[in-house]
Design an enzyme around this catalytic site. Structure first.
Site, PDB file in Angstrom:
ATOM      1  N   GLY A 263    -100.588   8.121 -29.668  1.00  0.00           N
ATOM      2  CA  GLY A 263     -99.762   9.079 -28.949  1.00  0.00           C
ATOM      3  C   GLY A 263     -98.493   8.450 -28.394  1.00  0.00           C
ATOM      4  N   SER A 264     -98.031   8.966 -27.285  1.00  0.00           N
ATOM      5  CA  SER A 264     -96.726   8.588 -26.748  1.00  0.00           C
ATOM      6  C   SER A 264     -96.628   7.134 -26.299  1.00  0.00           C
ATOM      7  CB  SER A 264     -96.364   9.504 -25.577  1.00  0.00           C
ATOM      8  OG  SER A 264     -96.168  10.828 -26.032  1.00  0.00           O
TER       9      SER A 264
END
Length: 544
Positions: A263-264
């Site tokens: 993810g981020s």
């Protein structure tokens, strides 16, 4: 002369008489441990070195335990013997034991690793042909706390997984095969792990799993200047003295064996890549006013700002749109080359034999660069993110992780410059800003200048991204003014709770968990907190 000659003859005769007597005694006595009777597959457990943590705490050691064997050629009344043995060892399989005792072998195991009281009870039975042998049994004083690091051994005391397997592969196995160390005390082996930090991290991860109803958790602490792993936890774990527990499918080492879309948290690497080009700076702007459409795919933001954003804004607001545009400004080939330089295309090798291979797109197109830029479409082992993350904030040096002590001088020789000192300085600034103003505010620990990047990734279930299952990660460091350690935390399928207003994103769960870990381990690792500013005539305060 005659007297001297008689005296010499008498002396020589006495010596030969002693030697002859000893030879007769050795020829007629029964060996107490008939190792030479062992058949193929019936080994005696070997000695192993103690394993210590970096400050000398014992993590694994050997103890002597009795095992009971039989010499079938010397036995009679087998059925009676079996019944008597089962009065002490009721779990023995009578059919299997009858087959063993009815053979013409000189040696068979009855049961390995019995208790002293069981040995005394069997000895009192006085069964002809039954004997005892002292063997080495591996014990782990810390129990499950270090299980995914140490691994475990089989009943012959041979390493099967983890660092125990590494020992056999590197040198211990060859030593035993040569018959040189069955019961010889061996020099202890010291790890880089700090048991105190390991316990603190495991304790906080267990609390987070319970609080956020996660199915699993993982974390690690790494010295960013040497690559030494100070702690590594994967939950659920297992008792290394009960290896069967390790075979359950949810007991994998998620830090080294599992591979995940992070993810981020992956945006930290994309940002560093953009800054490293020299064409993009912290104040360079990108258009994040509307989602990006690529074929049938739409790239949008979780909390859209709908404006033109600087690199600094993109980082602290975790904009997918802005990050994707940054990656495309570098280009597909530049993106691939940078990730390859950080080791994301290769399997990570450490002293732990178990490692997962990254999953990368077979055909890497523009859409892949856009999605991988913000952490979707490429899966890596978390320990790879730890190693690459350390390079972002230690001055740009990519240093292989290790579980054994490593001097700084050796680490400097092994390190590879992957980004410039200037880019590393900018990344430290952005990481700190993300904790003070961005998505990781709940990770802040007064006095320790925590910095990092949060990540929330939707999990792939049956080939599709799930809208109900997420993996949250936090890649952090402290103190950002002079980074010493990198802390990685991951929760698998955390749930929204009342305290988080139903949110399950990383800023609400892994970020505060990392903050709790840092607050506990920083004093253990000798990191002095920054003194809080006070008035000249006021009391002196300190955060700890």
């Amino acid at each position: 002369m005659r007297n001297r000659l008689i005296l010499a003859m008498t002396a020589f005769a006495a010596v030969y008489l002693v030697i002859s007597g000893r030879l007769v005694l050795l020829a007629t006595m029964t060996p107490s441990t008939p190792i030479h009777y062992l058949n193929p597959g019936e080994q005696v457990s070997h000695a192993r070195p103690d394993i210590l943590d970096r400050v000398g705490n014992v993590l694994a050691t050997d103890i002597n335990v009795p095992s009971v064997y039989a010499e079938p050629v010397k036995m009679f009344g087998i059925d009676d013997a079996i019944e008597e043995l089962r009065t002490v060892l009721p779990d023995l399989d009578p059919a299997d034991l009858r087959t063993k005792l009815s053979s013409d072998k000189q040696f068979v195991w009855v049961k390995r690793e019995i208790t002293p009281s069981e040995k005394a009870a069997i000895h009192a039975l006085g069964i002809p042909g039954i004997g005892f042998m002292e063997e080495n049994k591996r014990v782990y004083p810390a129990g499950p706390i270090t299980s995914h690091i140490l691994g475990y051994v089989n009943i012959d005391n041979q390493g099967i997984a983890g660092f125990e397997k590494h020992l056999d592969t590197e040198w211990l196995g060859a030593l035993h095969d040569a018959g040189l160390a069955r019961n010889t005390p061996l020099e202890p082996v010291r790890l880089s792990i700090d048991l105190r930090a390991q316990h603190a991290m495991r304790d906080e991860l267990m609390a987070a799993m319970d609080k956020f109803h996660s199915i699993a958790a993982a974390g690690a602490i790494m010295d960013v200047h040497t690559g030494e792993m100070l702690a590594m936890v994967s939950l659920p774990d297992f008792d290394p003295e009960r290896p069967v527990e390790a075979l359950q499918k949810d007991r994998i080492n998620r830090m080294t064996t599992g591979v995940y879309e992070l993810g981020s948290a992956f945006k930290a690497f994309t940002t560093a890549m953009a800054l490293e080009t020299g064409r993009i700076g912290i104040n360079t702007t990108f258009d994040a006013r509307s989602p990006i459409r690529v074929g049938s795919n739409t790239i949008g933001d979780y909390h859209a700002e709908n404006r033109i954003m600087t690199v600094e804004d993109i980082y602290i607001h975790s904009s997918n749109i802005g990050t994707a545009r940054m990656a495309m400004a570098v280009g597909v080939e530049g993106h691939k080359a940078f990730l390859r330089k950080l080791g994301f295309f290769d399997r990570m090798t450490t002293e732990l034999p178990e490692s997962g291979a990254p999953i990368v797109p077979e055909r890497w197109r523009e859409v892949n660069t856009m999605t991988i830029a913000f952490g979707h479409g490429m899966s890596v082992a978390p320990i790879q993110a730890v190693a690459a993350g350390a390079a972002l904030i230690n001055g740009g040096r990519m240093i292989p992780p290790t579980f054994v002590p490593r001097p700084v001088e050796l680490a400097d020789m092994m390190g590879e410059q992957v980004i410039s000192q200037e880019t590393s300085d900018k990344m430290r600034y952005l990481m700190r800003l993300n904790v003070t103003k961005g998505t990781a505010k709940k990770a802040n620990v007064p006095g320790y200048e925590v910095g990092g990047k949060t990540g929330t990734a939707e999990k792939v279930v049956n080939g599709r991204y799930s809208s109900t299952k997420v993996l949250t990660t936090f890649l952090s460091t402290f103190p950002t003014s002079d980074p010493k350690y990198l802390v990685f935390v991951m929760l698998d399928e955390p749930q929204g709770i009342k305290e988080t207003y139903g949110y399950r994103t990383s800023g609400w769960n892994v970020a505060p968990t990392a903050g709790n870990i840092i607050a506990r381990v920083a004093p253990i690792l000798g990191v002095v907190p920054e003194l809080a500013p006070v008035a000249s005539d006021g009391p002196l305060s300190v955060s700890y």
